[in-house]
Design a protein around this motif. Structure first.
Motif, PDB file in Angstrom:
ATOM      1  N   VAL A 262       0.834  -1.212   0.000  1.00  0.00           N
ATOM      2  CA  VAL A 262       0.000   0.000   0.000  1.00  0.00           C
ATOM      3  C   VAL A 262       0.861   1.250   0.000  1.00  0.00           C
ATOM      4  CG1 VAL A 262      -1.678   1.325   1.330  1.00  0.00           C
ATOM      5  CG2 VAL A 262      -1.972  -1.157   1.074  1.00  0.00           C
ATOM      6  N   ASN A 263       1.897   1.267   0.817  1.00  0.00           N
ATOM      7  CA  ASN A 263       2.773   2.439   0.877  1.00  0.00           C
ATOM      8  C   ASN A 263       3.494   2.692  -0.435  1.00  0.00           C
ATOM      9  OD1 ASN A 263       2.086   2.864   3.566  1.00  0.00           O
ATOM     10  ND2 ASN A 263       3.795   1.664   4.354  1.00  0.00           N
ATOM     11  N   SER A 264       3.956   1.597  -1.075  1.00  0.00           N
ATOM     12  CA  SER A 264       4.641   1.772  -2.374  1.00  0.00           C
ATOM     13  C   SER A 264       3.693   2.247  -3.453  1.00  0.00           C
ATOM     14  CB  SER A 264       5.284   0.448  -2.791  1.00  0.00           C
ATOM     15  OG  SER A 264       4.310  -0.560  -2.960  1.00  0.00           O
ATOM     16  N   ASN A 265       2.429   1.793  -3.416  1.00  0.00           N
ATOM     17  CA  ASN A 265       1.446   2.270  -4.399  1.00  0.00           C
ATOM     18  C   ASN A 265       1.097   3.722  -4.174  1.00  0.00           C
ATOM     19  OD1 ASN A 265       1.369  -0.275  -5.559  1.00  0.00           O
ATOM     20  ND2 ASN A 265      -0.425  -0.940  -4.397  1.00  0.00           N
ATOM     21  N   CYS A 266       1.022   4.132  -2.905  1.00  0.00           N
ATOM     22  CA  CYS A 266       0.702   5.538  -2.605  1.00  0.00           C
ATOM     23  C   CYS A 266       1.830   6.471  -3.061  1.00  0.00           C
ATOM     24  CB  CYS A 266       0.454   5.709  -1.101  1.00  0.00           C
ATOM     25  SG  CYS A 266      -1.049   4.924  -0.500  1.00  0.00           S
ATOM     26  N   LYS A 267       3.068   6.031  -2.899  1.00  0.00           N
ATOM     27  CA  LYS A 267       4.203   6.857  -3.300  1.00  0.00           C
ATOM     28  C   LYS A 267       4.299   6.990  -4.819  1.00  0.00           C
ATOM     29  CE  LYS A 267       7.034   5.834   0.768  1.00  0.00           C
ATOM     30  NZ  LYS A 267       8.295   5.193   1.254  1.00  0.00           N
TER      31      LYS A 267
END
Length: 268
Positions: A262-267
């Motif tokens: 999720v964090n990598s997709n948000c970035k």
């Protein structure tokens, strides 16, 4: 007498490399204070390290470390099955379990032997009840498990590793699969045995259990040796309890995987 310079001069007296290892197998499994050779209690598990996302080319992957037992797993698919196979409304799991040539006390072959093929079949049997195979008809998911170092309990480590890798790959599952091995000596169960404990001639049998904790279902059971009914019942019960203790670590690793995704997709 002429000297042959092409030969390497070796010591006059030699001994086998595994000579020191043989003495370790003759030691008692349990010492006088009730502890095992490595200082653990009979029902104590080794420290467990588990992480996903270690193989970038695979759809899902995981790595597990239980002290000197180290296993990695890569999952590919779902992808179309071979054309010569008949149509099936349910998907298919395939598994290749392999010991690295340098992973065991004695060097393994590069090609799969009969033992590794048998372990591969057991892993498929253990994982199938947990995977929603009807979600990908006429397709297959390929699982590749490699044992980098084997100090006992490698089969269970491979099942745990494959379960986490399937979760990271986004394969829909009914439950995660936890697994544990043990050796039985009389009425005593030694959980998460080392290679020396597994290979000891002082044990009555070996048991490996694959367990779905949320569903409370045993998906795989392997037993070796001569055990009475009471010994088998005690070993299975002890194995289920150990699988339940491993399950929270498996859950936490999967949650951390989702958070990283999720964090990598948000970035991005």
């Amino acid at each position: 007498m002429p000297v042959d310079n092409r030969r390497i001069a070796g010591p006059e007296v030699t001994q086998p490399v595994i000579f020191t290892g043989r003495k370790a197998f003759d030691k008692p499994l349990i010492t006088g204070d009730g502890l095992r050779r490595d200082g653990r209690k009979t029902d104590e598990l080794r420290p467990l390290f588990l992480r996903s996302g270690v193989v970038s080319q695979a759809r899902g992957s995981a790595y597990i470390e239980m002290q000197n037992t180290k296993v990695t797993c890569a999952v590919y698919g779902p992808r179309e099955s071979q054309r010569q196979q008949e149509f099936s409304e349910r998907g298919k799991l395939t598994c290749e379990f392999k010991f690295a040539p340098f992973s065991c006390w004695q060097r393994r072959q590069h090609m799969q032997d009969s033992e590794e093929k048998e372990l591969s079949s057991f892993i498929v049997q253990a994982l199938q009840p947990a995977v929603c195979l009807e979600k990908f008809p006429k397709a297959q998911v390929d699982i590749y498990i490699t044992v980098l170092e084997n100090d006992g309990n490698a089969l269970s480590a491979g099942i745990i590793c494959a379960s986490l890798a399937l979760g990271e790959a986004g394969i829909e599952m009914y439950d995660l699969v936890s697994s544990c091995s043990l050796v039985q000596k009389g009425d005593t169960s030694l959980v998460d045995p080392t290679f020396q404990e597994t290979s000891s001639s002082d044990i009555d049998g070996r048991v490996t259990i694959a367990f779905l904790p949320t569903m409370n279902v045993i998906s795989g059971l392997s037993q070796d040796g001569e055990l009475t009914q009471d010994q088998s019942n005690k070993a299975i019960k002890c194995g289920m309890e150990s699988c339940a203790r491993i399950f929270p670590v498996l859950q936490e690793s999967l949650v951390n995987t989702v958070k990283r995704t999720v964090n990598s997709n948000c970035k991005s």
